[in-house]
Write a protein that holds these residues in place. Sequence first.
Motif, short mmCIF file in Angstrom:
data_model
loop_
_atom_site.label_atom_id
_atom_site.label_comp_id
_atom_site.label_asym_id
_atom_site.label_seq_id
_atom_site.Cartn_x
_atom_site.Cartn_y
_atom_site.Cartn_z
N PHE A 60 56.13 21.10 65.15
CA PHE A 60 57.52 21.34 64.76
C PHE A 60 58.05 20.18 63.91
O PHE A 60 58.82 20.38 62.97
N SER A 61 57.63 18.96 64.25
CA SER A 61 58.15 17.81 63.50
C SER A 61 57.65 17.82 62.05
O SER A 61 58.36 17.40 61.14
N VAL A 62 56.45 18.31 61.80
CA VAL A 62 55.93 18.34 60.42
C VAL A 62 56.38 19.60 59.68
O VAL A 62 56.69 19.54 58.49
N TYR A 63 56.41 20.74 60.36
CA TYR A 63 56.60 22.02 59.66
C TYR A 63 57.97 22.67 59.88
O TYR A 63 58.24 23.72 59.29
N GLY A 64 58.83 22.09 60.75
CA GLY A 64 60.07 22.77 61.05
C GLY A 64 59.78 24.07 61.76
O GLY A 64 58.68 24.26 62.29
N SER A 65 60.77 24.97 61.78
CA SER A 65 60.51 26.24 62.48
C SER A 65 60.88 27.42 61.60
O SER A 65 61.60 27.30 60.63
N ILE A 66 60.34 28.56 61.99
CA ILE A 66 60.54 29.82 61.26
C ILE A 66 61.42 30.70 62.15
O ILE A 66 61.24 30.70 63.37
N SER A 67 62.34 31.46 61.56
CA SER A 67 63.17 32.36 62.38
C SER A 67 62.37 33.60 62.75
O SER A 67 62.14 34.46 61.90
N LEU A 68 61.96 33.67 64.00
CA LEU A 68 61.26 34.87 64.46
C LEU A 68 62.28 35.75 65.19
O LEU A 68 62.42 35.65 66.40
N LEU A 69 63.02 36.56 64.45
CA LEU A 69 64.06 37.39 65.08
C LEU A 69 63.41 38.50 65.89
O LEU A 69 62.31 38.97 65.55
N PRO A 70 64.09 38.94 66.99
CA PRO A 70 63.49 39.97 67.85
C PRO A 70 63.06 41.21 67.06
O PRO A 70 62.02 41.80 67.36
N GLU A 71 63.84 41.59 66.04
CA GLU A 71 63.48 42.81 65.30
C GLU A 71 62.20 42.64 64.45
O GLU A 71 61.64 43.59 63.97
N TYR A 72 61.76 41.39 64.26
CA TYR A 72 60.53 41.16 63.50
C TYR A 72 59.28 41.32 64.37
O TYR A 72 58.19 41.51 63.86
N GLU A 73 59.49 41.13 65.67
CA GLU A 73 58.32 40.89 66.52
C GLU A 73 57.35 42.06 66.57
O GLU A 73 56.13 41.88 66.51
N HIS A 74 57.92 43.30 66.66
CA HIS A 74 57.00 44.45 66.77
C HIS A 74 56.29 44.72 65.45
O HIS A 74 55.16 45.19 65.43
N VAL A 75 56.97 44.37 64.36
CA VAL A 75 56.32 44.53 63.05
C VAL A 75 55.11 43.58 63.00
O VAL A 75 54.03 43.93 62.53
N MET A 76 55.31 42.37 63.51
CA MET A 76 54.20 41.40 63.49
C MET A 76 53.06 41.85 64.41
O MET A 76 51.89 41.68 64.08
N LEU A 77 53.43 42.45 65.54
CA LEU A 77 52.36 42.98 66.42
C LEU A 77 51.57 44.05 65.68
O LEU A 77 50.34 44.13 65.81
N ASP A 78 52.26 44.87 64.88
CA ASP A 78 51.56 45.91 64.11
C ASP A 78 50.57 45.30 63.12
O ASP A 78 49.47 45.80 62.94
#
Length: 363
Positions: free
Chosen positions: A289-307
């Motif tokens: 996290f200190s080197v790369y910061g963070s990405i917004s993983l919104l709940p509505e994205y999660e199932h798309v990523m599982l796909d």
Amino acid sequence: MQPLASNGYSVFFDNDFAQLSDFLQKGDYSKVFFLTDTNTSVHCLPLINEALPWLTNFDIIEIDAGEENKNIDYCIGIWKMLLDFGADRKSLLINVGGGVVTDIGGFAAATFKRGIRFINIPTSLLAQVDASIGGKTGIDISNIKNIVGTFSTPDAVFISDVFLASLDRRQLVSGFAEIIKHGLIADEAYYKEIQSCGPEAAGSAIIRRSVEIKNEVVTQDPHESGLRKILNFGHTVGHAIEAFFLDRKGKSLLHGEALAAGMICEAYLSYKHHTLSHEDLSQLSAYLFSVYGSISLLPEYEHVMLDYMKNDKKNVNGQTGFSLLKRVGACDYNQYLNDEQILESFAYYKQTASAMKIAGSKS
Ligand SMILES: NC(=O)c1ccc[n+]([C@@H]2O[C@H](COP(=O)([O-])OP(=O)(O)OC[C@H]3O[C@@H](n4cnc5c(N)ncnc54)[C@H](O)[C@@H]3O)[C@@H](O)[C@H]2O)c1
Ligand SMILES: [Zn+2]
């Protein structure tokens, strides 16, 4: 520095191109072709040409820079240029560039006239520690990465850290994620060492150790039937994040940025479902996290990523295949987990990012 032996070829660490010059002079190549992209033809090729004043019989093939050009149309363009410039079976293609150039150039060479020889001169940090080593070539089709390709080894790889001076800092930090991965999967002392140096100081010695780690793995398992899968640590989730953001126009992430997030999620899975300690999980999450910061993983994205993960080649019986850390410095492959377990790792990512007050700093 001594070259490293890989599957039938050597990886040279050659900051002044003296070994490249010697290698080319000893080779029985009828003609030499340099493949560059619009950036490496300006920043990298002149450095090489200056070191090879005796080389006069060559042509340059340049492609537009960018992953979107690692496709069949550009590959046809390379084949046509080789034809127009009179390439024969004894010609040599020298790929001067990042992973896009080494992948498409390796593929074009492996298929032109049923295969001509090629050399990789990787110029991005990612290509130096990863893409140029291991004999995988390929192109993308409609955003499906590396879907067509070959296993083909170069005649040699020449690595020089002088190229990194002109590389964009964001690209440098992205490539550094693969170095962190190499430490995490194979060498705890190296993992500690790279944290004290950081991406900017990744010179020859750091790059060499990373290449050694990848090389040791790929020489034992060149076609990824087993051990080579450990190099995918962080990539099951990382590729899904990368593909998801690629499809959302204007929000694209670099590979290493997605990989860093993927490594945090998969380190959590390594703790929860394998043997990584909680202390190591916390340490490596805080570091990434200190080197790369963070990405917004919104709940509505999660199932798309599982796909996206459903299409992964490593899946068996509806479960997703992972390579998980046994501890820092050791990794096991063929670890299968279900969707619920994967979703928990996204929850860990978000909770940890918000506890560190760096939520959503990227994308
Ligand atoms: N074959 C494999 O085993 C393997 C492994 C990992 C990644 N890859 C592939 O590698 C690609 C990513 O590689 P990448 O990150 O190098 O991307 P890239 O080739 O697009 O290079 C990133 C950018 O940096 C520029 N660049 C490269 N070297 C430079 C230099 N010295 N100075 C200034 N600019 C420079 C490029 O022109 C480009 O704009 C992906 O297509 C990925 O699939 C392949
Ligand atoms: Zn990677």
